[in-house]
Design an enzyme around this catalytic site. Structure first.
Site, PDB file in Angstrom:
ATOM      1  N   LYS A  18     -64.673 -72.809  72.201  1.00 48.77           N
ATOM      2  CA  LYS A  18     -65.154 -71.460  72.529  1.00 48.77           C
ATOM      3  C   LYS A  18     -66.684 -71.421  72.690  1.00 48.77           C
ATOM      4  CE  LYS A  18     -65.829 -69.539  68.016  1.00 48.77           C
ATOM      5  NZ  LYS A  18     -65.591 -68.686  66.915  1.00 48.77           N
ATOM      6  N   LYS A  33     -72.724 -69.435  69.476  1.00 40.09           N
ATOM      7  CA  LYS A  33     -74.166 -69.486  69.251  1.00 40.09           C
ATOM      8  C   LYS A  33     -74.563 -70.781  68.580  1.00 40.09           C
ATOM      9  CE  LYS A  33     -74.320 -64.610  68.098  1.00 40.09           C
ATOM     10  NZ  LYS A  33     -73.676 -64.103  66.877  1.00 40.09           N
ATOM     11  N   LYS A  86     -66.278 -74.714  59.702  1.00 39.14           N
ATOM     12  CA  LYS A  86     -67.722 -74.731  59.428  1.00 39.14           C
ATOM     13  C   LYS A  86     -68.046 -75.672  58.272  1.00 39.14           C
ATOM     14  CE  LYS A  86     -68.897 -70.110  61.134  1.00 39.14           C
ATOM     15  NZ  LYS A  86     -69.452 -68.799  60.765  1.00 39.14           N
TER      16      LYS A  86
HETATM   17  P1  AMP Z   1     -70.342 -63.882  65.987  1.00 40.00           P
HETATM   18  O1  AMP Z   1     -71.192 -64.398  67.100  1.00 40.00           O
HETATM   19  O2  AMP Z   1     -69.541 -64.969  65.350  1.00 40.00           O
HETATM   20  O3  AMP Z   1     -71.064 -63.004  65.022  1.00 40.00           O
HETATM   21  O4  AMP Z   1     -69.249 -62.942  66.679  1.00 40.00           O
HETATM   22  C1  AMP Z   1     -69.452 -61.579  66.971  1.00 40.00           C
HETATM   23  C2  AMP Z   1     -68.303 -60.983  67.756  1.00 40.00           C
HETATM   24  O5  AMP Z   1     -68.154 -61.664  69.019  1.00 40.00           O
HETATM   25  C3  AMP Z   1     -66.948 -61.124  67.057  1.00 40.00           C
HETATM   26  O6  AMP Z   1     -66.171 -59.978  67.327  1.00 40.00           O
HETATM   27  C4  AMP Z   1     -66.348 -62.342  67.694  1.00 40.00           C
HETATM   28  O7  AMP Z   1     -64.949 -62.339  67.639  1.00 40.00           O
HETATM   29  C5  AMP Z   1     -66.850 -62.215  69.125  1.00 40.00           C
HETATM   30  N1  AMP Z   1     -66.958 -63.527  69.769  1.00 40.00           N
HETATM   31  C6  AMP Z   1     -67.741 -64.567  69.367  1.00 40.00           C
HETATM   32  N2  AMP Z   1     -67.595 -65.622  70.206  1.00 40.00           N
HETATM   33  C7  AMP Z   1     -66.702 -65.241  71.145  1.00 40.00           C
HETATM   34  C8  AMP Z   1     -66.129 -65.887  72.306  1.00 40.00           C
HETATM   35  N3  AMP Z   1     -66.472 -67.139  72.641  1.00 40.00           N
HETATM   36  N4  AMP Z   1     -65.248 -65.183  73.047  1.00 40.00           N
HETATM   37  C9  AMP Z   1     -64.908 -63.915  72.716  1.00 40.00           C
HETATM   38  N5  AMP Z   1     -65.397 -63.251  71.658  1.00 40.00           N
HETATM   39  C10 AMP Z   1     -66.288 -63.899  70.868  1.00 40.00           C
END
Ligand code: AMP
Ligand code: TRP
Length: 336
Positions: free
Chosen positions: A199, A202, A113
């Site tokens: 991956k 968002k 990041k």
């Molecule tokens: P975040 O969107 O970064 O707040 O992630 C929230 C949750 O979703 C965390 O447990 C991440 O590990 C999971 N997560 C985010 N992106 C992915 C993805 N592409 N595949 C699987 N899990 C994800």
């Protein structure tokens, strides 16, 4: 009987996508009756990269509504907003003072990041994992269900807890519990629709790279129709030359609740033109009840507010008890 305690959270940066759902939230829902659950919307984490204040406040409620729409039930799970429980910020400061700088500089997510942001990296981005450790340690969580990308942050959380216990408690009477990550065997890393080697996220500037849980059916069809594939006929899992193929089959497998062998047999002679409409349909059908519930909840703001108010009260109670122990152990003078 002792039920394992669980804590997890998602950042309210935009809407939730299939990666969040398959990597994390789906497993929160599946396990909630056997566990004691705490799920927060981690708005303080969402402030570590540039953001729009009005959108943050709005997204915070949206994500909370999506938690409920995905099946979290306030009867089994405490649902709250991270910033509404001040102990998260307070414990972060205390843990900052025992966390070596180089532990944070090593974090992969920080490095990635920071690289994207160039000159403008805030201290909050570096400190992000300490806030996450505070989230978890305040609740003395046994398990933290997350996607693969959070593994390193969980290891850091354990290291911080261990260091705290070593410095300010005793081996016989540790104050902070060391949590275990709970990472699913399939779906822990859902990939982008436009590039099977990065991956689903968002923060990807292209909305075509992800399926949001709130995308209407025609948009899902369009995203799947346009998503990246390859010119090879016959579809297969696990071919490293075909990351997009593996990812799309995995989505199909998880959302249709079939096992891998069944899917492999079903698609081995298919071309993309035949498979893509099937995949779009499975996604649309899986999301339909979630979207219906979400629409209902957005029309019942009073209910949502009440859930979050009760969640905050319960979370505050538990968090405050741990914070008080840590403060005492670290030598904070008691209130007079
Ligand atoms: P975040 O969107 O970064 O707040 O992630 C929230 C949750 O979703 C965390 O447990 C991440 O590990 C999971 N997560 C985010 N992106 C992915 C993805 N592409 N595949 C699987 N899990 C994800
Ligand atoms: N860092 C996590 C992510 O981006 C979100 C998060 C913050 C979290 N605090 C947490 C996850 C505590 C689990 C437990 O995915």
């Amino acid at each position: 009987m002792h039920r394992p305690r669980v804590l997890s959270g998602v950042q309210p940066t935009g809407h939730l996508h299939l990666g969040n759902y398959l990597g994390a939230i789906r497993h929160w829902v599946a396990g909630q009756q056997e566990r004691e659950n705490f799920f927060c919307v981690v708005d303080l984490h969402a402030m570590t990269v540039p953001y729009n204040p009005a959108e943050l406040a709005q997204n915070t409620y949206t994500v909370a509504a999506l938690y409920l729409a995905c099946g979290l039930d306030p009867q089994y799970s405490v649902i709250f907003i991270q910033s509404h429980v001040p102990a998260h910020s307070q414990l972060t400061w205390l843990l900052n003072c025992i966390t070596p700088l180089n532990w944070l500089e090593r974090m992969i997510q920080f490095k990635e990041k920071a690289l994207k942001q160039g000159e403008d990296v805030g201290v909050g981005l570096l400190d992000y994992p300490v806030l996450m450790a505070a989230d978890i340690l305040l609740y003395q969580a046994d398990l933290v269900p997350v996607g693969e990308d959070q593994k390193q942050h969980l290891e850091l959380t354990r290291d911080i807890a261990q260091r705290f216990n070593y410095l300010f408690a005793s081996p016989e009477n540790p104050i902070l519990k060391l949590p275990q990550p709970l990472i699913p065997t399939t779906g822990a890393r859902v990939m982008s629709l436009t590039d099977g080697t990065s991956k689903m996220s968002k923060s990807d500037p292209s909305d075509m790279s992800r399926i949001n849980l709130t995308d209407p059916p025609d948009l899902i069809q369009k995203k799947i129709k346009r998503c990246k594939t390859d010119p090879i006929r016959g579809l297969e899992f696990d071919n490293p030359q075909r990351p997009e193929c593996h990812n799309l089959l995995t989505l199909y497998q998880l959302l249709s609740d079939k096992d891998k062998a069944t899917v492999a047999a079903e698609v081995q002679d298919m071309g993309w033109g035949e498979f893509k409409p099937l995949l779009a349909e499975v996604i649309i059908e899986h999301l339909r009840p979630i979207q219906t519930k979400y629409a209902e909840l957005m029309n019942a703001q009073d209910y949502l507010r009440q859930v979050l108010r009760e969640g905050r009260e319960r979370a505050h109670q538990i968090a405050q008890a741990t914070l008080a122990q840590v403060q005492k152990a670290m030598g904070i003078a008691p209130l007079l």
